[in-house]
Design an enzyme around this catalytic site. Structure first.
Site, PDB file in Angstrom:
ATOM      1  N   GLY A   1      17.274   7.893 -22.325  1.00 24.83           N
ATOM      2  CA  GLY A   1      16.665   9.009 -21.580  1.00 24.83           C
ATOM      3  C   GLY A   1      17.497   9.405 -20.373  1.00 24.83           C
ATOM      4  O   GLY A   1      18.579   8.854 -20.121  1.00 24.83           O
ATOM      5  N   ILE A  36      17.077   9.221 -16.874  1.00 20.78           N
ATOM      6  CA  ILE A  36      17.351   8.238 -15.826  1.00 20.78           C
ATOM      7  C   ILE A  36      17.894   6.954 -16.448  1.00 20.78           C
ATOM      8  O   ILE A  36      18.811   6.318 -15.927  1.00 20.78           O
ATOM      9  CB  ILE A  36      16.085   7.946 -14.997  1.00 20.78           C
ATOM     10  CG1 ILE A  36      15.492   9.253 -14.475  1.00 20.78           C
ATOM     11  CG2 ILE A  36      16.399   7.006 -13.834  1.00 20.78           C
ATOM     12  CD1 ILE A  36      14.118   9.115 -13.856  1.00 20.78           C
ATOM     13  N   SER A  58       6.488   6.075  -9.749  1.00 23.96           N
ATOM     14  CA  SER A  58       6.610   7.481  -9.397  1.00 23.96           C
ATOM     15  C   SER A  58       5.847   7.811  -8.126  1.00 23.96           C
ATOM     16  O   SER A  58       4.817   7.195  -7.830  1.00 23.96           O
ATOM     17  CB  SER A  58       6.048   8.320 -10.554  1.00 23.96           C
ATOM     18  OG  SER A  58       5.793   9.623 -10.136  1.00 23.96           O
ATOM     19  N   TYR A  78      -0.705  11.358 -16.015  1.00 30.71           N
ATOM     20  CA  TYR A  78       0.617  10.714 -15.856  1.00 30.71           C
ATOM     21  C   TYR A  78       0.624   9.858 -14.596  1.00 30.71           C
ATOM     22  O   TYR A  78       0.953   8.673 -14.632  1.00 30.71           O
ATOM     23  CB  TYR A  78       1.724  11.765 -15.782  1.00 30.71           C
ATOM     24  CG  TYR A  78       3.015  11.171 -15.273  1.00 30.71           C
ATOM     25  CD1 TYR A  78       3.409  11.344 -13.949  1.00 30.71           C
ATOM     26  CD2 TYR A  78       3.812  10.392 -16.092  1.00 30.71           C
ATOM     27  CE1 TYR A  78       4.575  10.766 -13.459  1.00 30.71           C
ATOM     28  CE2 TYR A  78       4.976   9.801 -15.615  1.00 30.71           C
ATOM     29  CZ  TYR A  78       5.347   9.994 -14.300  1.00 30.71           C
ATOM     30  OH  TYR A  78       6.491   9.402 -13.825  1.00 30.71           O
ATOM     31  N   LYS A 117       0.842   5.545 -13.943  1.00 28.57           N
ATOM     32  CA  LYS A 117       1.768   4.837 -13.038  1.00 28.57           C
ATOM     33  C   LYS A 117       0.981   3.965 -12.060  1.00 28.57           C
ATOM     34  O   LYS A 117       1.367   2.839 -11.761  1.00 28.57           O
ATOM     35  CB  LYS A 117       2.663   5.822 -12.295  1.00 28.57           C
ATOM     36  CG  LYS A 117       3.674   6.525 -13.185  1.00 28.57           C
ATOM     37  CD  LYS A 117       4.614   5.529 -13.890  1.00 28.57           C
ATOM     38  CE  LYS A 117       5.644   6.231 -14.740  1.00 28.57           C
ATOM     39  NZ  LYS A 117       6.545   5.296 -15.447  1.00 28.57           N
ATOM     40  N   ASN A 155       9.974  20.122 -16.818  1.00 28.07           N
ATOM     41  CA  ASN A 155      10.400  19.993 -15.429  1.00 28.07           C
ATOM     42  C   ASN A 155      11.161  21.224 -14.943  1.00 28.07           C
ATOM     43  O   ASN A 155      11.798  21.944 -15.723  1.00 28.07           O
ATOM     44  CB  ASN A 155      11.267  18.738 -15.249  1.00 28.07           C
ATOM     45  CG  ASN A 155      10.446  17.455 -15.434  1.00 28.07           C
ATOM     46  OD1 ASN A 155      10.784  16.623 -16.245  1.00 28.07           O
ATOM     47  ND2 ASN A 155       9.366  17.315 -14.685  1.00 28.07           N
ATOM     48  N   LEU A 156      11.135  21.392 -13.631  1.00 30.37           N
ATOM     49  CA  LEU A 156      11.721  22.589 -13.004  1.00 30.37           C
ATOM     50  C   LEU A 156      13.226  22.679 -13.220  1.00 30.37           C
ATOM     51  O   LEU A 156      13.728  23.736 -13.650  1.00 30.37           O
ATOM     52  CB  LEU A 156      11.419  22.585 -11.504  1.00 30.37           C
ATOM     53  CG  LEU A 156      12.032  23.736 -10.689  1.00 30.37           C
ATOM     54  CD1 LEU A 156      11.513  25.076 -11.184  1.00 30.37           C
ATOM     55  CD2 LEU A 156      11.733  23.548  -9.203  1.00 30.37           C
TER      56      LEU A 156
HETATM   57  C1  WQD Z   1       8.331  20.397  -9.722  1.00 32.50           C
HETATM   58  C2  WQD Z   1       7.788  21.676  -9.109  1.00 32.50           C
HETATM   59  C3  WQD Z   1       6.042  22.707 -10.394  1.00 32.50           C
HETATM   60  C4  WQD Z   1       8.430  23.853 -13.817  1.00 32.50           C
HETATM   61  C5  WQD Z   1       8.184  15.121 -11.653  1.00 32.50           C
HETATM   62  C6  WQD Z   1       8.313  14.334 -12.886  1.00 32.50           C
HETATM   63  C7  WQD Z   1       7.474  13.095 -12.799  1.00 32.50           C
HETATM   64  C8  WQD Z   1       7.669  12.392 -11.492  1.00 32.50           C
HETATM   65  C9  WQD Z   1       7.467  13.323 -10.324  1.00 32.50           C
HETATM   66  C10 WQD Z   1       9.224  10.620 -11.713  1.00 32.50           C
HETATM   67  C11 WQD Z   1       6.267  21.762  -9.234  1.00 32.50           C
HETATM   68  C12 WQD Z   1       7.273  23.598 -10.299  1.00 32.50           C
HETATM   69  C13 WQD Z   1       8.013  23.321 -12.614  1.00 32.50           C
HETATM   70  C14 WQD Z   1       8.476  25.243 -13.987  1.00 32.50           C
HETATM   71  C15 WQD Z   1       7.723  25.516 -11.731  1.00 32.50           C
HETATM   72  N1  WQD Z   1       8.972  11.871 -11.376  1.00 32.50           N
HETATM   73  N2  WQD Z   1       7.678  24.147 -11.597  1.00 32.50           N
HETATM   74  N3  WQD Z   1       8.120  26.036 -12.931  1.00 32.50           N
HETATM   75  O1  WQD Z   1       5.636  17.877 -11.471  1.00 32.50           O
HETATM   76  O2  WQD Z   1       6.938  17.090  -9.440  1.00 32.50           O
HETATM   77  O3  WQD Z   1       6.915  15.739 -11.588  1.00 32.50           O
HETATM   78  O4  WQD Z   1       8.377  14.384 -10.500  1.00 32.50           O
HETATM   79  O5  WQD Z   1       8.470   9.831 -12.141  1.00 32.50           O
HETATM   80  O6  WQD Z   1       7.887  12.283 -13.851  1.00 32.50           O
HETATM   81  O7  WQD Z   1       7.860  15.108 -13.963  1.00 32.50           O
HETATM   82  O8  WQD Z   1       8.179  17.860 -11.429  1.00 32.50           O
HETATM   83  O9  WQD Z   1       9.864  19.472 -12.154  1.00 32.50           O
HETATM   84  O10 WQD Z   1       7.621  19.455 -13.347  1.00 32.50           O
HETATM   85  O11 WQD Z   1       7.761  20.304 -11.019  1.00 32.50           O
HETATM   86  O12 WQD Z   1       7.392  26.263 -10.792  1.00 32.50           O
HETATM   87  O13 WQD Z   1       8.835  25.783 -15.071  1.00 32.50           O
HETATM   88  O14 WQD Z   1       8.305  22.772  -9.828  1.00 32.50           O
HETATM   89  O15 WQD Z   1       4.864  23.479 -10.231  1.00 32.50           O
HETATM   90  O16 WQD Z   1       5.766  22.374  -8.062  1.00 32.50           O
HETATM   91  P1  WQD Z   1       6.821  17.196 -10.918  1.00 32.50           P
HETATM   92  P2  WQD Z   1       8.394  19.292 -12.087  1.00 32.50           P
END
Ligand code: WQD
Length: 362
Positions: A32, A34, A147, A172, A176, A222-223
């Protein structure tokens, strides 16, 4: 004793010494995002690594990348860790494992809201199988991939390891929190198992070689991968989930950490356990940069460093999202002796270079 068996006995003795010196680590979820970056850093630090993954959210391509970067072909076992018989067969095959770094889990916040049982079953069963099998195979050390979502929506920012654990905002995050509790209880009941939980913030970016990186299967949750896939033209438009939060620009704030910085923290943590430098049987560290960045700031910084204009629109909020969270990293900096080295600009550029390479655009 026949000459042959005498030689075999001598070889086994030497191997047992070599195994100890070599320090063998099982990395679950090792193909994966990481996991693969951590395998590279473990090999670079002189560890022998065994990779286990069920390829549900990754591809074997990362194995080639790891080999190209390190020159080492780490043994790979395709296994579902929820299948205890298969998991045990792996441990029977790969003896003398000194520690496990446990990444294997589903991790999409939004998806976990839609499919909670998928997350509870996978993330908890795989961990319970691991903890149950460890003592039977002489494995005493586990580094757990936790997390920042365990903090839910913190009342105070930045969050420290002592910040109260708020009700998780997604299944999720709940898995954790429950996993940390399970590990805590198993460590307390054991006189041998010790553990470090690493609470990641938002891992992004890719190895400088662009030979490994984030490669979500299907539409990214993810973003960061959604940004780079929009920038390269795979996705038509990026949806920004809400700009009506109580933040300076209205979009959510996160602590985006370079995945290689994060990977290096795992080498530091597993060495700490194996050299018995841990101060408590179960330790927890926040792994972030200590700086909060909003979604819109990330977009504008990406546009600045890459010169690519992003096509995005603001849409409604996503279920399960916390408004803002970023780390107080002083405990990891001072106690673990680790800190992030990459700037946000370097991190974003590494993600872009990776996206361009996998799409043969440079
Ligand atoms: C980040 C921001 C979305 C997608 C991640 C990992 C999780 C954990 C914590 C390690 C949010 C916004 C997203 C998109 C958007 N890490 N977004 N448009 O939710 O913080 O969780 O970090 O364990 O495993 O998934 O990350 O990248 O999904 O979202 O606006 O198409 O980006 O609303 O504010 P998240 P993310």
């Amino acid at each position: 004793m026949k000459e042959k068996s005498k030689k075999f006995k001598y070889f086994t003795y030497i191997r047992s010494k070599f195994d100890y010196i070599m320090k063998k680590i099982l990395v679950t979820g090792g193909t994966g995002f990481i996991g693969s970056h951590t395998v590279v850093e473990l090999i670079n630090a002189g560890y022998e690594v065994v990779i286990a993954d069920n390829l549900s959210n990754s591809k074997t391509g990362s194995l080639e990348g790891i080999e190209q970067i390190t020159g080492v072909k780490a043994p790979f076992e395709r296994v579902d860790l929820c299948d205890k018989v298969a998991f045990e067969a792996l441990l029977k095959k790969h003896r003398s494992i000194n520690a496990v770094i446990h990444f294997a889990a589903f991790k999409a916040v939004g998806e976990s809201v839609e499919q909670p049982l998928k997350y509870y079953h996978n993330n908890l069963t795989s961990l319970i199988n691991l903890l149950d099998l460890m003592p039977q195979y002489g494995i005493e050390n586990i580094v757990f991939s936790s997390s920042c979502t365990v903090y839910g929506q913190p009342e105070q920012l930045p969050v420290t390891e002592q910040s109260p654990i708020q009700p998780a905002t997604s299944p999720y995050g709940q898995t954790k929190q429950i996993s940390e509790t399970i590990i805590r209880d198993v460590v307390a009941a054991s006189d041998r198992i010790k553990s470090i939980a690493l609470r990641y913030f938002n891992p992004i970016g890719a190895h400088a070689s662009a030979l490994i990186g984030e490669l979500p299967v299907g539409t990214p949750n993810n973003l960061m991968p959604f940004i780079t896939q929009t920038a390269i033209g795979i996705r038509e438009q990026l949806n920004v989930f809400g700009n009506d939060y109580n933040t300076p620009d209205g979009s959510c704030i996160r602590d985006y950490i370079h995945v290689v910085d994060l990977a290096k923290a795992h080498v530091t943590a597993v060495s700490r356990l194996m050299e018995n430098r841990n101060k408590k049987p179960f330790e927890i560290f926040n792994l972030g940069t200590g700086t909060g960045v909003s979604v819109l700031e990330l977009i504008t910084t990406f546009e600045k460093v890459t010169g690519v204009k992003l096509n995005y629109r603001i849409v409604g909020r996503r279920a399960g999202d916390t408004e803002q969270v970023w780390a107080d990293t002083s405990f990891a900096n001072n106690e673990l002796g680790w800190k992030t080295l990459s700037t946000l600009e370097e991190t974003l550029l590494s993600a872009w270079n990776w996206e361009k390479r996998i799409n043969n655009n440079g």
